[in-house]
Scaffold this active site. Structure first.
Site, PDB file in Angstrom:
ATOM      1  N   LYS A 190      41.960  77.702  39.554  1.00 43.34           N
ATOM      2  CA  LYS A 190      42.024  79.123  39.918  1.00 43.34           C
ATOM      3  C   LYS A 190      43.338  79.394  40.638  1.00 43.34           C
ATOM      4  CE  LYS A 190      40.827  81.774  43.351  1.00 43.34           C
ATOM      5  NZ  LYS A 190      41.960  82.713  43.282  1.00 43.34           N
ATOM      6  N   TYR A 254      31.176  74.729  51.226  1.00 35.75           N
ATOM      7  CA  TYR A 254      30.705  74.849  49.835  1.00 35.75           C
ATOM      8  C   TYR A 254      30.215  73.498  49.333  1.00 35.75           C
ATOM      9  CZ  TYR A 254      33.445  79.251  49.484  1.00 35.75           C
ATOM     10  OH  TYR A 254      33.966  80.500  49.647  1.00 35.75           O
ATOM     11  N   GLU A 266      44.828  70.981  51.604  1.00 35.15           N
ATOM     12  CA  GLU A 266      46.198  71.111  52.129  1.00 35.15           C
ATOM     13  C   GLU A 266      46.290  72.513  52.712  1.00 35.15           C
ATOM     14  OE1 GLU A 266      48.184  68.645  52.067  1.00 35.15           O
ATOM     15  OE2 GLU A 266      47.434  67.384  50.446  1.00 35.15           O
ATOM     16  N   CYS A 301      54.177  76.561  53.856  1.00 31.97           N
ATOM     17  CA  CYS A 301      53.247  75.910  54.793  1.00 31.97           C
ATOM     18  C   CYS A 301      53.982  75.003  55.770  1.00 31.97           C
ATOM     19  CB  CYS A 301      52.213  75.116  54.017  1.00 31.97           C
ATOM     20  SG  CYS A 301      52.961  73.951  52.878  1.00 31.97           S
ATOM     21  N   GLU A 397      50.212  80.651  62.792  1.00 35.60           N
ATOM     22  CA  GLU A 397      50.999  80.615  61.559  1.00 35.60           C
ATOM     23  C   GLU A 397      51.212  82.054  61.088  1.00 35.60           C
ATOM     24  OE1 GLU A 397      49.148  79.297  57.852  1.00 35.60           O
ATOM     25  OE2 GLU A 397      50.979  78.224  57.363  1.00 35.60           O
TER      26      GLU A 397
HETATM   27  P1  NAD Z   1      44.348  81.658  51.142  1.00 36.16           P
HETATM   28  O1  NAD Z   1      43.570  80.606  51.821  1.00 36.16           O
HETATM   29  O2  NAD Z   1      44.053  83.072  51.494  1.00 36.16           O
HETATM   30  O3  NAD Z   1      44.129  81.586  49.554  1.00 36.16           O
HETATM   31  C1  NAD Z   1      44.306  80.380  48.871  1.00 36.16           C
HETATM   32  C2  NAD Z   1      43.390  80.365  47.675  1.00 36.16           C
HETATM   33  O4  NAD Z   1      42.046  80.382  48.136  1.00 36.16           O
HETATM   34  C3  NAD Z   1      43.545  81.581  46.749  1.00 36.16           C
HETATM   35  O5  NAD Z   1      43.428  81.148  45.420  1.00 36.16           O
HETATM   36  C4  NAD Z   1      42.377  82.446  47.130  1.00 36.16           C
HETATM   37  O6  NAD Z   1      41.921  83.290  46.104  1.00 36.16           O
HETATM   38  C5  NAD Z   1      41.325  81.422  47.488  1.00 36.16           C
HETATM   39  N1  NAD Z   1      40.292  81.935  48.387  1.00 36.16           N
HETATM   40  C6  NAD Z   1      40.421  82.931  49.314  1.00 36.16           C
HETATM   41  N2  NAD Z   1      39.230  83.155  49.902  1.00 36.16           N
HETATM   42  C7  NAD Z   1      38.341  82.297  49.342  1.00 36.16           C
HETATM   43  C8  NAD Z   1      36.949  82.068  49.527  1.00 36.16           C
HETATM   44  N3  NAD Z   1      36.229  82.775  50.389  1.00 36.16           N
HETATM   45  N4  NAD Z   1      36.365  81.096  48.788  1.00 36.16           N
HETATM   46  C9  NAD Z   1      37.088  80.383  47.886  1.00 36.16           C
HETATM   47  N5  NAD Z   1      38.390  80.573  47.655  1.00 36.16           N
HETATM   48  C10 NAD Z   1      39.019  81.516  48.379  1.00 36.16           C
HETATM   49  O7  NAD Z   1      45.841  81.274  51.347  1.00 36.16           O
HETATM   50  P2  NAD Z   1      47.125  81.993  50.741  1.00 36.16           P
HETATM   51  O8  NAD Z   1      47.335  83.238  51.506  1.00 36.16           O
HETATM   52  O9  NAD Z   1      47.069  82.060  49.263  1.00 36.16           O
HETATM   53  O10 NAD Z   1      48.256  80.896  51.060  1.00 36.16           O
HETATM   54  C11 NAD Z   1      48.791  80.792  52.297  1.00 36.16           C
HETATM   55  C12 NAD Z   1      48.230  79.610  53.046  1.00 36.16           C
HETATM   56  O11 NAD Z   1      48.368  78.424  52.267  1.00 36.16           O
HETATM   57  C13 NAD Z   1      48.986  79.345  54.321  1.00 36.16           C
HETATM   58  O12 NAD Z   1      48.104  79.054  55.355  1.00 36.16           O
HETATM   59  C14 NAD Z   1      49.832  78.121  53.985  1.00 36.16           C
HETATM   60  O13 NAD Z   1      50.222  77.385  55.079  1.00 36.16           O
HETATM   61  C15 NAD Z   1      48.940  77.392  53.061  1.00 36.16           C
HETATM   62  N6  NAD Z   1      49.699  76.468  52.183  1.00 36.16           N
HETATM   63  C16 NAD Z   1      49.582  75.122  52.418  1.00 36.16           C
HETATM   64  C17 NAD Z   1      50.273  74.216  51.637  1.00 36.16           C
HETATM   65  C18 NAD Z   1      50.130  72.730  51.870  1.00 36.16           C
HETATM   66  O14 NAD Z   1      50.488  71.956  50.984  1.00 36.16           O
HETATM   67  N7  NAD Z   1      49.620  72.309  52.993  1.00 36.16           N
HETATM   68  C19 NAD Z   1      51.093  74.670  50.612  1.00 36.16           C
HETATM   69  C20 NAD Z   1      51.201  76.039  50.402  1.00 36.16           C
HETATM   70  C21 NAD Z   1      50.475  76.926  51.208  1.00 36.16           C
END
Ligand code: NAD
Length: 497
Positions: A190, A254, A266, A301, A397
């Protein structure tokens, strides 16, 4: 070869992005026909309508993935066969770099330069590297007595789910897909709802490369629907998630509420960039400091957004990084001369701007930055000085271009401030003293420490977080395979001959 701004715009005009789901080797709409729009954040214009997948669509994808997994077409193929196909994927991504990079730039607001580097350089390398590993996953034989032989074997976990963020869409997709498919899993992916298009196109290219139907499935949709359905599905064996810590927590729940699938997480960070008092403030150091914070508009991130600088150096450091950052060019992401593109959405820009306001309200001094008057969702790279460790902008963050500089009296103070966070993804240390460098590297509680330069490592080195930045799982390196493998013991009694 880099093309001109006009040539990238021409590619953009010629694209007809497909927003359908990709399930069992076919493009399809969501079962209920629902759709949503994905928007170019640099212009606010709608790019494509996208299938709004929900639990029924995730289920269709899992059924296809399980069918092919059980059939063994991919999971029990000769590893050399999987290798050949994944090498072909790498080649097709290389051949389609311009198209994929423009698509990604339009969907994310990222600069074309970054998209080209990631998609032309990194993504094919990931597929190539894991392709080459496919026939090198060895088991072990345990040291038993003569009455037995014990084989410790590795098997693909089964159906792997992946839920991705929007900041590096195709790189994140490759991080999950390449190792999971290399070991024989089938995958249900997804992409983030903001950035589904390049991952959908990748799946199509993968099938063209010879990945069998059902092995790679893409279900675009929202977190609460498609994302939760993956987390809660009883026939997904392992899920790899990259995103916020808040949502990562949900994936643990979940799993507990469904089939106890494996969970690799991550997540977020608030990473420090430490300049000790023996460091020299060179152009190289300033370049690393600026890029560590503002690469990808700070939507990274591992962005080093707390810069902890030895007090005697802080004035010079602040002046020089301020000058460097003022030279960054904001603008049309498709222009190769642009350094920083737009924020991902209007709401995200609003949230980042509220952090900038909180920095001002808390008494930090803005060196440069603030709102941008460009149309679209742009923010100038912003630097605050006189930041103290308890300010909101120093603790949370922000995931946008907001850097806080803090003076430090001693190295131990820097270590204490750097470590005082729930996150533990990354840290950078600058010093000319190897003993101090190793002391800091060993003491910092985070998954990656880079010394005398900002780096996340590369495909060969594991990437992931300590504390609430990650689970014990790692992406990249041979370590990533662990997310997608089971271990089986086969104990054989041996009779006397
Ligand atoms: P997010 O957690 O809002 O979304 C990430 C994914 O999770 C999306 O596909 C989203 O649709 C899904 N999601 C959202 N709510 C959900 C739920 N209730 N149940 C299941 N899935 C759900 O994060 P974002 O805004 O897309 O990305 C930013 C975040 O990602 C930041 O915190 C960043 O630090 C982190 N990030 C981490 C890494 C790493 O490798 N550690 C890399 C890139 C980004």
């Amino acid at each position: 070869m880099t093309l001109s701004h006009a040539e990238y715009k021409a590619i953009a005009d010629s694209l007809k992005p497909n927003g359908q789901a990709f399930i069992d080797g076919q493009f399809c709409d969501a079962a209920d026909g629902d759709k949503f729009e994905t928007v170019n954040p640099a212009t606010g214009q709608v790019l494509a309508t996208v299938a709004h997948c929900k639990a029924a669509d995730v289920d269709r994808a899992v059924v296809a993935a399980r069918r092919v997994f059980n059939a063994g077409t991919w999971s029990r193929a000769e590893p050399e066969e999987r290798k050949e196909v994944l090498l072909k994927v790498a080649q097709l991504v290389r051949e389609h770099t311009d198209e994929l990079a423009v698509l990604e730039s339009l969907d994310t607001g990222k600069t074309i330069t970054d998209c080209l580097e990631e998609i032309g350089g990194e993504v094919p390398k990931f597929f190539q590297w894991y392709a080459e590993l496919a026939d090198k996953v060895f088991g072990k034989i345990a040291p038993t007595g003569p009455g037995a032989m014990a084989l410790i074997t590795r098997e693909p976990a089964g159906v792997a789910g992946a839920v991705l963020p929007w900041n590096f869409p195709l790189v994140m997709a490759a991080w999950k897909i390449a190792p999971s498919l290399a070991v024989g899993c089938s995958a249900v992916i997804k992409p983030a709802e903001q950035t589904p298009l390049s991952t959908i196109r990748l799946a199509e290219l993968m099938c063209e490369a010879g990945v069998p139907d059902g092995v790679i499935n893409v279900v675009p949709g929202f977190g609460e629907t498609a994302g939760a359905a993956i987390g809660l599905h009883n026939d997904i064996d392992t899920v790899s998630f990259t995103g916020s810590t808040e949502v990562g927590r949900m994936f643990m729940r979940y799993s507990g509420d469904s089939n106890l699938k494996g969970v690799g997480l991550e997540m977020g960070g608030k990473s420090p960039f430490i300049v000790l008092d023996d460091a020299r403030i060179t152009d190289d150091l300033i370049e690393h400091a600026a890029m560590s914070a503002f690469w990808n508009g700070g939507q990274n991130c591992s962005a080093n957004m707390r810069q902890l600088v030895a007090a005697p150096l802080v004035e010079e450091f602040t002046a020089r990084i301020g000058e460097r950052v003022k030279a960054f060019k904001l603008g049309d992401p498709l222009n190769p001369a642009t350094d920083i593109g737009s924020m991902i959405t209007r709401d995200h820009k609003k949230m980042v701007m509220s952090y900038i306001q909180s920095g001002v309200d808390d008494g930090a001094r803005m060196v440069t930055g603030g709102d941008s008057d460009l149309p679209g969702y742009f923010i100038e790279p912003t630097i605050f000085q006189d930041v103290t460790p308890n300010m909101k902008i120093a603790r949370e963050e922000i995931f946008g271009p907001v850097l806080g500089i803090m003076p430090m009296q001693t190295a131990e103070d820097a270590l204490a401030v750097a470590s005082d966070t729930d996150y533990g993804l990354h840290a950078t240390v600058f010093t000319q003293d190897i003993d101090r460098a190793l002391h800091m590297a060993r003491s910092l509680p985070c998954g990656t420490v880079s010394v005398n330069g900002f780096s996340e490592g590369d495909i060969k080195t594991p990437f992931g977080g300590y504390k609430q930045s990650g689970s014990m799982a790692r992406d990249n390196g041979t370590e990533a395979l662990e997310q997608y493998l089971q271990t089986k013991t086969i104990w054989i009694n041996v009779a006397d001959a």
